[in-house]
Write an enzyme that holds these catalytic residues in place. Sequence first.
Site, short mmCIF file in Angstrom:
data_model
loop_
_atom_site.label_atom_id
_atom_site.label_comp_id
_atom_site.label_asym_id
_atom_site.label_seq_id
_atom_site.Cartn_x
_atom_site.Cartn_y
_atom_site.Cartn_z
N HIS A 185 28.28 78.65 50.29
CA HIS A 185 28.48 78.70 48.84
C HIS A 185 29.88 78.21 48.44
O HIS A 185 30.06 77.53 47.43
CB HIS A 185 28.26 80.14 48.37
CG HIS A 185 28.01 80.28 46.92
ND1 HIS A 185 26.75 80.09 46.36
CD2 HIS A 185 28.83 80.57 45.90
CE1 HIS A 185 26.84 80.27 45.07
NE2 HIS A 185 28.09 80.57 44.76
N ASN A 212 24.95 73.96 49.73
CA ASN A 212 25.08 75.41 49.90
C ASN A 212 24.44 75.86 51.21
O ASN A 212 25.02 76.65 51.96
CB ASN A 212 24.39 76.15 48.74
CG ASN A 212 25.26 76.25 47.50
OD1 ASN A 212 26.48 76.16 47.59
ND2 ASN A 212 24.65 76.42 46.36
N ASP A 253 22.98 65.89 36.69
CA ASP A 253 22.60 66.94 37.65
C ASP A 253 22.86 66.41 39.05
O ASP A 253 22.50 65.28 39.39
CB ASP A 253 21.11 67.26 37.44
CG ASP A 253 20.63 68.42 38.28
OD1 ASP A 253 20.22 69.45 37.70
OD2 ASP A 253 20.66 68.31 39.53
N ASP A 287 30.96 75.37 45.82
CA ASP A 287 31.90 75.52 44.69
C ASP A 287 32.94 74.39 44.68
O ASP A 287 33.29 73.87 43.61
CB ASP A 287 32.63 76.87 44.80
CG ASP A 287 31.77 78.03 44.36
OD1 ASP A 287 30.62 77.80 43.94
OD2 ASP A 287 32.24 79.18 44.43
N GLU A 312 24.40 73.45 38.51
CA GLU A 312 24.93 72.12 38.90
C GLU A 312 24.48 71.10 37.88
O GLU A 312 24.20 69.95 38.20
CB GLU A 312 24.52 71.74 40.33
CG GLU A 312 23.22 72.32 40.82
CD GLU A 312 21.98 71.71 40.20
OE1 GLU A 312 21.52 72.29 39.19
OE2 GLU A 312 21.48 70.69 40.69
P1 GH3 Z 1 17.66 68.30 42.57
O1 GH3 Z 1 18.09 67.01 43.20
O2 GH3 Z 1 16.21 68.30 42.25
O3 GH3 Z 1 18.49 68.63 41.38
O4 GH3 Z 1 17.86 69.43 43.66
P2 GH3 Z 1 19.00 70.54 43.73
O5 GH3 Z 1 19.01 71.11 45.11
O6 GH3 Z 1 20.28 69.95 43.26
O7 GH3 Z 1 18.51 71.54 42.64
P3 GH3 Z 1 18.09 73.07 42.69
O8 GH3 Z 1 17.90 73.45 41.26
O9 GH3 Z 1 16.94 73.26 43.63
O10 GH3 Z 1 19.31 73.84 43.30
C1 GH3 Z 1 20.49 74.05 42.58
C2 GH3 Z 1 21.37 74.96 43.40
O11 GH3 Z 1 22.63 75.14 42.80
C3 GH3 Z 1 20.78 76.34 43.57
C4 GH3 Z 1 21.94 77.27 43.32
O12 GH3 Z 1 22.09 78.22 44.33
C5 GH3 Z 1 23.14 76.37 43.28
N1 GH3 Z 1 24.19 76.86 42.40
C6 GH3 Z 1 24.11 77.15 41.09
N2 GH3 Z 1 25.31 77.56 40.62
C7 GH3 Z 1 26.17 77.51 41.68
C8 GH3 Z 1 27.56 77.82 41.83
O13 GH3 Z 1 28.27 78.21 40.88
N3 GH3 Z 1 28.11 77.64 43.06
C9 GH3 Z 1 27.36 77.21 44.12
N4 GH3 Z 1 27.97 77.05 45.28
N5 GH3 Z 1 26.06 76.93 44.00
C10 GH3 Z 1 25.46 77.08 42.80
MG MG Z 2 20.38 69.31 41.25
MG MG Z 3 19.53 71.43 38.45
#
Ligand code: GH3
Ligand code: MG
Ligand code: MG
Length: 294
Positions: free
Chosen positions: A184, A179, A171, A188, A214
């Site tokens: 965004h 983001n 992760d 990506d 992610e």
């Molecule tokens: P942690 O270290 O605890 O994992 O924190 P984090 O910020 O990585 O985790 P969190 O689950 O809070 O956020 C994950 C983010 O990933 C939120 C979401 O908007 C973003 N995300 C999910 N899928 C995609 C995608 O396909 N593209 C983009 N740009 N962002 C994405």
């Molecule tokens: Mg994360």
């Molecule tokens: Mg996550």
Amino acid sequence: MNNEIQQSTILVVDDSESNIEIVLAILDNYDVIPATSGKDALELLASENVDLILLDILMPEMSGFEVCEALKKSEETKNIPVIFLTAQKDEDSIEAAYLIGGVDYVTKPFKPVELLARVKVHLELQHLIQKLEHLATRDALTGIYNRRKFFKLAEKMFNEYDEQFYAIMLDIDFFKKINDQYGHHAGDIVLKKTTDIISSLLPPDSIFGRIGGEEFAVVLTANSDKVVITLLDSIVSTYSKTSIAINPTQKVTCTLSCGMAPKHQFTTSIDVLLREADEALYEAKQTGRNKSVV
Ligand code: GH3
Ligand code: MG
Ligand code: MG
Ligand code: MG
């Protein structure tokens, strides 16, 4: 004609060399491989990528039906379309040909335009099926396996190994910040680059999938826990040192947390193993991130 279709490879199997010559002349726009026996055909298929097979029925030693049955039994060849090309005109042969998996049946003597048309239709269908298969099994952004295909392949591999089998969860740390700060689209780009880096470090027969936004998962076999731990350390360290260009003027670096779980005697299912890897990942997050935990 669609270029990709024209570059297709067709295997022609017939015990009569003069029949093969006729077909070769008709299909001169394609890449055609001739085989004069079923045995030769099966041998060739072990090393050549073939998109379509034209298969005679009456051949000494191995009949076209037997060849087709062998093809349908093998994972590598079962999806190659087979067109029977034969002098047999009786109903039993026609019925048998379709029952064992043939997609079409052309009788000799045939009209060249008809053979060409049928070959083209089946190549186009095959091409579409492959495209759909890719769309259904791959993550559109990163190109690695999607969640559904990952779980399917992981379960299959889980059932094939008793031990020396490992699940890994990865992760990206604080990915939300990318983001929030850069948008965004930048997120990506980071996701795509992240999978490129991980893919380049994984052993070739690992199964690697995107199972959430992610979050990624891997299953693989290795000789020892130590090998996998070393691999994860190298992924975590390489990743943290790689700067990712999110536009022509800006670069970012991120870190990864990973959790790993080895299959053991009492691991009842792939779900259990992945859950154990997820618990290890949680611990990596809780104890500082940018690391792997077993
Ligand atoms: P942690 O270290 O605890 O994992 O924190 P984090 O910020 O990585 O985790 P969190 O689950 O809070 O956020 C994950 C983010 O990933 C939120 C979401 O908007 C973003 N995300 C999910 N899928 C995609 C995608 O396909 N593209 C983009 N740009 N962002 C994405
Ligand atoms: Mg994360
Ligand atoms: Mg996550
Ligand atoms: Mg024959």
